[in-house]
Design a protein around this motif. Structure first.
Motif, mmCIF file in Angstrom:
data_model
loop_
_atom_site.group_PDB
_atom_site.id
_atom_site.type_symbol
_atom_site.label_atom_id
_atom_site.label_comp_id
_atom_site.label_asym_id
_atom_site.label_seq_id
_atom_site.Cartn_x
_atom_site.Cartn_y
_atom_site.Cartn_z
ATOM 1 N N MET A 1 0.817 -1.193 0.000
ATOM 2 C CA MET A 1 0.000 0.000 0.000
ATOM 3 C C MET A 1 0.864 1.262 0.000
ATOM 4 O O MET A 1 0.483 2.249 -0.585
ATOM 5 C CB MET A 1 -0.909 -0.007 1.208
ATOM 6 C CG MET A 1 -1.867 -1.168 1.242
ATOM 7 S SD MET A 1 -3.193 -1.019 0.081
ATOM 8 C CE MET A 1 -4.290 0.015 0.970
ATOM 9 N N ILE A 2 2.004 1.220 0.628
ATOM 10 C CA ILE A 2 2.862 2.402 0.648
ATOM 11 C C ILE A 2 3.389 2.682 -0.751
ATOM 12 O O ILE A 2 3.395 3.823 -1.209
ATOM 13 C CB ILE A 2 4.026 2.202 1.647
ATOM 14 C CG1 ILE A 2 3.477 2.124 3.059
ATOM 15 C CG2 ILE A 2 5.044 3.324 1.533
ATOM 16 C CD1 ILE A 2 4.497 1.710 4.087
ATOM 17 N N GLY A 3 3.817 1.633 -1.441
ATOM 18 C CA GLY A 3 4.303 1.804 -2.807
ATOM 19 C C GLY A 3 3.217 2.299 -3.744
ATOM 20 O O GLY A 3 3.473 3.104 -4.640
ATOM 21 N N GLN A 4 1.995 1.843 -3.538
ATOM 22 C CA GLN A 4 0.892 2.274 -4.384
ATOM 23 C C GLN A 4 0.559 3.737 -4.157
ATOM 24 O O GLN A 4 0.216 4.447 -5.104
ATOM 25 C CB GLN A 4 -0.334 1.411 -4.128
ATOM 26 C CG GLN A 4 -0.163 0.004 -4.615
ATOM 27 C CD GLN A 4 -1.350 -0.856 -4.282
ATOM 28 O OE1 GLN A 4 -2.163 -0.526 -3.428
ATOM 29 N NE2 GLN A 4 -1.455 -1.987 -4.952
ATOM 30 N N PHE A 5 0.660 4.199 -2.930
ATOM 31 C CA PHE A 5 0.374 5.602 -2.641
ATOM 32 C C PHE A 5 1.334 6.513 -3.401
ATOM 33 O O PHE A 5 0.933 7.445 -4.087
ATOM 34 C CB PHE A 5 0.469 5.852 -1.130
ATOM 35 C CG PHE A 5 0.341 7.293 -0.749
ATOM 36 C CD1 PHE A 5 -0.889 7.909 -0.772
ATOM 37 C CD2 PHE A 5 1.450 8.040 -0.396
ATOM 38 C CE1 PHE A 5 -1.016 9.250 -0.430
ATOM 39 C CE2 PHE A 5 1.341 9.359 -0.052
ATOM 40 C CZ PHE A 5 0.096 9.975 -0.071
ATOM 41 N N PHE A 6 2.610 6.231 -3.280
ATOM 42 C CA PHE A 6 3.602 7.061 -3.953
ATOM 43 C C PHE A 6 3.599 6.838 -5.468
ATOM 44 O O PHE A 6 3.885 7.749 -6.237
ATOM 45 C CB PHE A 6 4.990 6.818 -3.368
ATOM 46 C CG PHE A 6 5.114 7.323 -1.975
ATOM 47 C CD1 PHE A 6 5.067 8.673 -1.696
ATOM 48 C CD2 PHE A 6 5.256 6.444 -0.919
ATOM 49 C CE1 PHE A 6 5.171 9.150 -0.401
ATOM 50 C CE2 PHE A 6 5.371 6.901 0.381
ATOM 51 C CZ PHE A 6 5.325 8.257 0.634
ATOM 52 N N GLY A 7 3.289 5.626 -5.896
ATOM 53 C CA GLY A 7 3.218 5.338 -7.330
ATOM 54 C C GLY A 7 2.120 6.109 -8.027
ATOM 55 O O GLY A 7 2.278 6.544 -9.171
ATOM 56 N N ALA A 8 0.990 6.302 -7.358
ATOM 57 C CA ALA A 8 -0.103 7.071 -7.962
ATOM 58 C C ALA A 8 0.284 8.536 -8.134
ATOM 59 O O ALA A 8 -0.029 9.159 -9.148
ATOM 60 C CB ALA A 8 -1.359 6.958 -7.104
ATOM 61 N N ILE A 9 0.991 9.060 -7.155
ATOM 62 C CA ILE A 9 1.419 10.463 -7.246
ATOM 63 C C ILE A 9 2.458 10.628 -8.345
ATOM 64 O O ILE A 9 2.341 11.508 -9.208
ATOM 65 C CB ILE A 9 1.968 10.935 -5.892
ATOM 66 C CG1 ILE A 9 0.855 10.957 -4.861
ATOM 67 C CG2 ILE A 9 2.606 12.315 -6.012
ATOM 68 C CD1 ILE A 9 1.326 11.170 -3.441
ATOM 69 N N VAL A 10 3.456 9.771 -8.347
ATOM 70 C CA VAL A 10 4.525 9.861 -9.346
ATOM 71 C C VAL A 10 3.997 9.492 -10.737
ATOM 72 O O VAL A 10 4.410 10.074 -11.736
ATOM 73 C CB VAL A 10 5.709 8.956 -8.934
ATOM 74 C CG1 VAL A 10 6.752 8.879 -10.023
ATOM 75 C CG2 VAL A 10 6.319 9.460 -7.652
ATOM 76 N N GLY A 11 3.075 8.546 -10.804
ATOM 77 C CA GLY A 11 2.512 8.138 -12.091
ATOM 78 C C GLY A 11 1.777 9.262 -12.791
ATOM 79 O O GLY A 11 1.880 9.419 -14.008
ATOM 80 N N GLY A 12 1.036 10.043 -12.045
ATOM 81 C CA GLY A 12 0.357 11.192 -12.648
ATOM 82 C C GLY A 12 1.333 12.224 -13.175
ATOM 83 O O GLY A 12 1.156 12.788 -14.253
#
Length: 77
Positions: A1-12
């Motif tokens: 879940m931590i990786g997904q949180f930051f991945g969504a921000i960086v992905g955008g």
């Protein structure tokens, strides 16, 4: 879940800066090493790091894949 949180921000951000196709390609830079790390992890901390990398990479791809599909559909029709 931590990786997904930051991945969504960086992905955008990556999708806006480089486009969705490059962002989806960049998600493999995190996903492949993450899966290799999960496969060969001898202890729990390395397994957790692998899971974080996989979540980060997967969410970069997820954040941009719908936009990529919409762009290709627009080009075909």
């Amino acid at each position: 879940m931590i990786g997904q949180f930051f991945g969504a921000i960086v992905g955008g951000y990556l999708g806006g800066k480089y486009g969705p196709k490059k962002a989806v390609q960049m998600c493999c830079l995190f996903g492949i090493p993450g899966w290799i790390l999960i496969a060969v992890a001898p202890n729990l901390p390395l397994l957790i790091v692998g899971r974080v990398l996989c979540g980060f990479g997967h969410t970069i791809g997820t954040a941009n894949s719908s936009l990529l599909v919409a762009q290709y559909r627009f080009v075909i029709y």
